[in-house]
Design a protein around this motif. Sequence first.
Motif, PDB file in Angstrom:
ATOM      1  N   ASN A 192       0.712  -1.381   0.367  1.00  0.00           N
ATOM      2  CA  ASN A 192       0.056  -0.051   0.345  1.00  0.00           C
ATOM      3  C   ASN A 192       0.586   1.910   0.013  1.00  0.00           C
ATOM      4  O   ASN A 192       2.194   1.390   0.389  1.00  0.00           O
ATOM      5  N   GLY A 193       0.210   2.387  -0.280  1.00  0.00           N
ATOM      6  CA  GLY A 193       0.948   3.537  -0.569  1.00  0.00           C
ATOM      7  C   GLY A 193       1.770   4.176   0.913  1.00  0.00           C
ATOM      8  O   GLY A 193       2.269   5.132   0.699  1.00  0.00           O
ATOM      9  N   VAL A 194       1.670   3.724   2.616  1.00  0.00           N
ATOM     10  CA  VAL A 194       2.173   3.538   3.162  1.00  0.00           C
ATOM     11  C   VAL A 194       3.608   2.440   3.601  1.00  0.00           C
ATOM     12  O   VAL A 194       4.298   2.901   3.921  1.00  0.00           O
ATOM     13  N   GLY A 195       3.039   1.774   3.308  1.00  0.00           N
ATOM     14  CA  GLY A 195       4.273   0.419   3.930  1.00  0.00           C
ATOM     15  C   GLY A 195       5.087   0.167   2.670  1.00  0.00           C
ATOM     16  O   GLY A 195       5.945   0.013   2.933  1.00  0.00           O
ATOM     17  N   LEU A 201       9.608   6.093  16.790  1.00  0.00           N
ATOM     18  CA  LEU A 201       9.021   4.781  16.724  1.00  0.00           C
ATOM     19  C   LEU A 201       9.022   4.055  15.655  1.00  0.00           C
ATOM     20  O   LEU A 201       8.999   3.819  14.652  1.00  0.00           O
ATOM     21  N   THR A 202       8.504   2.692  16.483  1.00  0.00           N
ATOM     22  CA  THR A 202       9.373   1.741  15.666  1.00  0.00           C
ATOM     23  C   THR A 202       8.079   0.629  16.016  1.00  0.00           C
ATOM     24  O   THR A 202       6.771   0.492  17.221  1.00  0.00           O
ATOM     25  N   ASP A 203       8.396  -0.713  15.720  1.00  0.00           N
ATOM     26  CA  ASP A 203       6.635  -1.458  15.524  1.00  0.00           C
ATOM     27  C   ASP A 203       7.805  -2.646  16.204  1.00  0.00           C
ATOM     28  O   ASP A 203       8.654  -2.704  17.005  1.00  0.00           O
ATOM     29  N   SER A 204       6.340  -4.158  16.327  1.00  0.00           N
ATOM     30  CA  SER A 204       7.226  -4.991  17.622  1.00  0.00           C
ATOM     31  C   SER A 204       8.563  -5.507  17.117  1.00  0.00           C
ATOM     32  O   SER A 204       9.019  -6.394  18.502  1.00  0.00           O
ATOM     33  N   ASN A 205       8.796  -5.530  16.412  1.00  0.00           N
ATOM     34  CA  ASN A 205      10.250  -6.497  15.479  1.00  0.00           C
ATOM     35  C   ASN A 205      11.682  -5.412  15.753  1.00  0.00           C
ATOM     36  O   ASN A 205      12.293  -5.891  14.824  1.00  0.00           O
ATOM     37  N   GLY A 206      10.957  -4.068  15.801  1.00  0.00           N
ATOM     38  CA  GLY A 206      12.253  -2.781  15.774  1.00  0.00           C
ATOM     39  C   GLY A 206      12.460  -2.754  14.546  1.00  0.00           C
ATOM     40  O   GLY A 206      13.401  -1.641  14.311  1.00  0.00           O
ATOM     41  N   ILE A 207      11.515  -2.484  13.334  1.00  0.00           N
ATOM     42  CA  ILE A 207      11.614  -1.960  12.468  1.00  0.00           C
ATOM     43  C   ILE A 207      11.309  -0.610  12.924  1.00  0.00           C
ATOM     44  O   ILE A 207      10.021  -0.135  13.183  1.00  0.00           O
ATOM     45  N   PRO A 208      11.604   0.840  11.744  1.00  0.00           N
ATOM     46  CA  PRO A 208      11.264   1.676  11.942  1.00  0.00           C
ATOM     47  C   PRO A 208       9.307   2.354  11.802  1.00  0.00           C
ATOM     48  O   PRO A 208       9.031   1.699  10.316  1.00  0.00           O
ATOM     49  N   SER A 209       8.507   2.747  12.129  1.00  0.00           N
ATOM     50  CA  SER A 209       7.534   3.150  11.071  1.00  0.00           C
ATOM     51  C   SER A 209       7.249   4.355  10.591  1.00  0.00           C
ATOM     52  O   SER A 209       8.133   5.071  10.882  1.00  0.00           O
ATOM     53  N   PRO A 210       6.582   4.578   9.432  1.00  0.00           N
ATOM     54  CA  PRO A 210       5.915   5.661   8.730  1.00  0.00           C
ATOM     55  C   PRO A 210       6.243   7.150   9.892  1.00  0.00           C
ATOM     56  O   PRO A 210       4.919   6.866  11.027  1.00  0.00           O
TER      57      PRO A 210
END
Length: 535
Positions: free
Chosen positions: A273-276, A412-421
Motif C-alpha cells: 500500500n501507499g504507506v507500507g 517509533l518502531t513496530d514490535s520487531n524494531g522496524i522504524p514506523s512510518p
Amino acid sequence: MADEVVDVLIVGAGASGAAVAWSLAETRMRIVCLEQGGWMNPAEYPSNGRDWERRAAKEMQVSPNLRKRPADYPINDDDSPIAILNFNAVGGSTILYSAHFPRFHPSDFRVKSLDGVADDWPIDYATLEPFFAENDNNIGVAGLAGDPAVPAHRPPLPHLPMGRMGETMGRGFNKLGWHWWPSDSAIITRPHNGRGQCLNLGPCNTGCAQGAKSSADIAYWPMNERAGVELRTHCRVREITVDNRDMATGVTYFDADGNERHQRAEVVVVACNGVGTPRLLLNSTSARFPNGLANRSGLVGRNLMLHPWGAVAGYFDEPLGSNFGPQGCCILSQEFYETDTSRGFVRGYNMQITRGGPPVGTARGGIAHGTIPWGAGHHDAFDRLFGRNIHLGICCEDLPEEHNRVTLDPELTDSNGIPSPKISYTLSENSRRMLDHGLARGAEAMEAAGAWKIQKAPSPIRMAGWHLLGTARMGTDPERSVVNEWGRSHDVRNLFIVDGSVFVTSGGVNPTTTIQAVALYIADSMKRRLAELFD
C-alpha cells in the motif's frame, strides 16, 4: 537463516498482491507471498453476535494505532489532519473496506493534458479496461450497465437493491437534474465461485461473515493456493536486499516465531500500500542506495494522496429501512466529478449514498448531538432517527504534492524494531474548496430528497484515510518517477511495485478496483516480457 531461492517473491497479500499472484500463477513459476498478518476467521467476526458494534469499535477498529493487533504497526500521523487507516491480514484492508467499486474515469489518467495540473499517467483507461473486466469476473462485481458517467461496461452480477433509501435519494437527484446511478459493488448478489450471495446483514465494514463481500482473502487466495502459490503468514519484512549490480536478491524478514530469515528471489514484487511500500523501500538502505531502495529520484514517499472526505447526514419522516443492506454501497452521483473551473477548483468529487447508522451508533450520536434525550422521550426520539437517516459521502480528488509524504519516524518502531512510518500531510486549498462545494451540494441533495434535518460533519473527516496513493509513482522519466509504465523500478530491474503507491493521480473515487486492474496489468506485462524481463 536463508531460504532457498524462489522465482517470484510477493510482499503483501492484500488487494494488489493477491491479484498479481493469481495472474502470475499460470506461468508455473515458484511464487511465495509473505504477509505480516494472518488468516481471518469469519466465524469470529463481530457481526456474528448482538454486541457487534461494541466489538467492532475495538478489535476491528479502523486505525492500527487504536486497534493494536499483533500484526499491526504503529503510524505517526500526528502531522496530518487525516489519520492513516489500514488492516494487516490475508486480504489486507479489503477485510474492512466497504466494497464500493467505481472505476476511474478516462480523464483521471490525463489530468495534465486536460487541466494543466499534476501529471498524466503513462497508461490510459483503454489500457486497463480488459483488466478491470478480468478483475470484475474474478471476484464478482455487482452493478447495472449503462451508467453515462463512465465508459460502457457490463458488471457480471446484478446490482445491489437500492431499497427505499436509494429510491428517496434518486428522487432528490432527479429533482435537481443531477447524475446518479446504482454503484458498482464488490459484493456478490447471487452465488459466485462457490460463495453465497449477500444476505443484507449490514455491518460489512467489520468483515463479512457470509463471504459475500469480495475481500481478497476469499475472492483470490483460494484460487491462488489451488494454483500452487505459497502463502506464508505472520512474516514481517524488514528490508529488501540488493547486490552490487543493483539487483534485488530477496528480503530479510521475521517469521511467526520472531526468527530473522532471508528469502532469496529472482523477482521481488512489493504490494504493501501507499504507506507500507515507501516504508519498506526507505528502510532498505545500502551503500548502493543510501537514501532508500529505488529512490535515486528522491520521490519514494512523496506525493502522498489521501482523498479528503466529507459527509452529510439527512433525517427523514418516513421509515426507510436505511439500517439494512450493504453498509457502504447504494447509489452514487458523479455530477461534479469532472473539472468546471467556475466552481473555484480543478478536478472534482464523487458523492456516494451509504446506509443509515446502526442502533447503538444512532443512539450514541443522538445523545452527543442533543437530539435523543435520556429518560422520558428517549425511545420516541430514537424511533424518529433510526432507520430514517441517510449518509452522503464526498470523496475528493487529491492532487499530488511533493511535500505530502511518508518518511521513517526516528523513534517509533513496530514490535520487531522496524522504524514506523511518519506522515506529513497538508490539505491543499484546492481540496478545501472542493470539500466546501461538496458539502453544500450534499446538503442540497438531502433537502431535495425531503430531509427534515441535515447535518454536515466537520471536514476533512479525520478517520477516513483509507486510500493511500502516489508514493512510488509510475512514469517514463526516471527523474520524475519511481517505476516505469509497467511497474518495474527504474533503479532495480527485478523489483516491481503493484499497489496504490504507483498512482500518478488519485481520481475522485474509491481506488480498489483500479488498484487491482493496475496490478493485473503489471502482471500481464511481466508475463509478456519474461524472456527480456530485466533488459
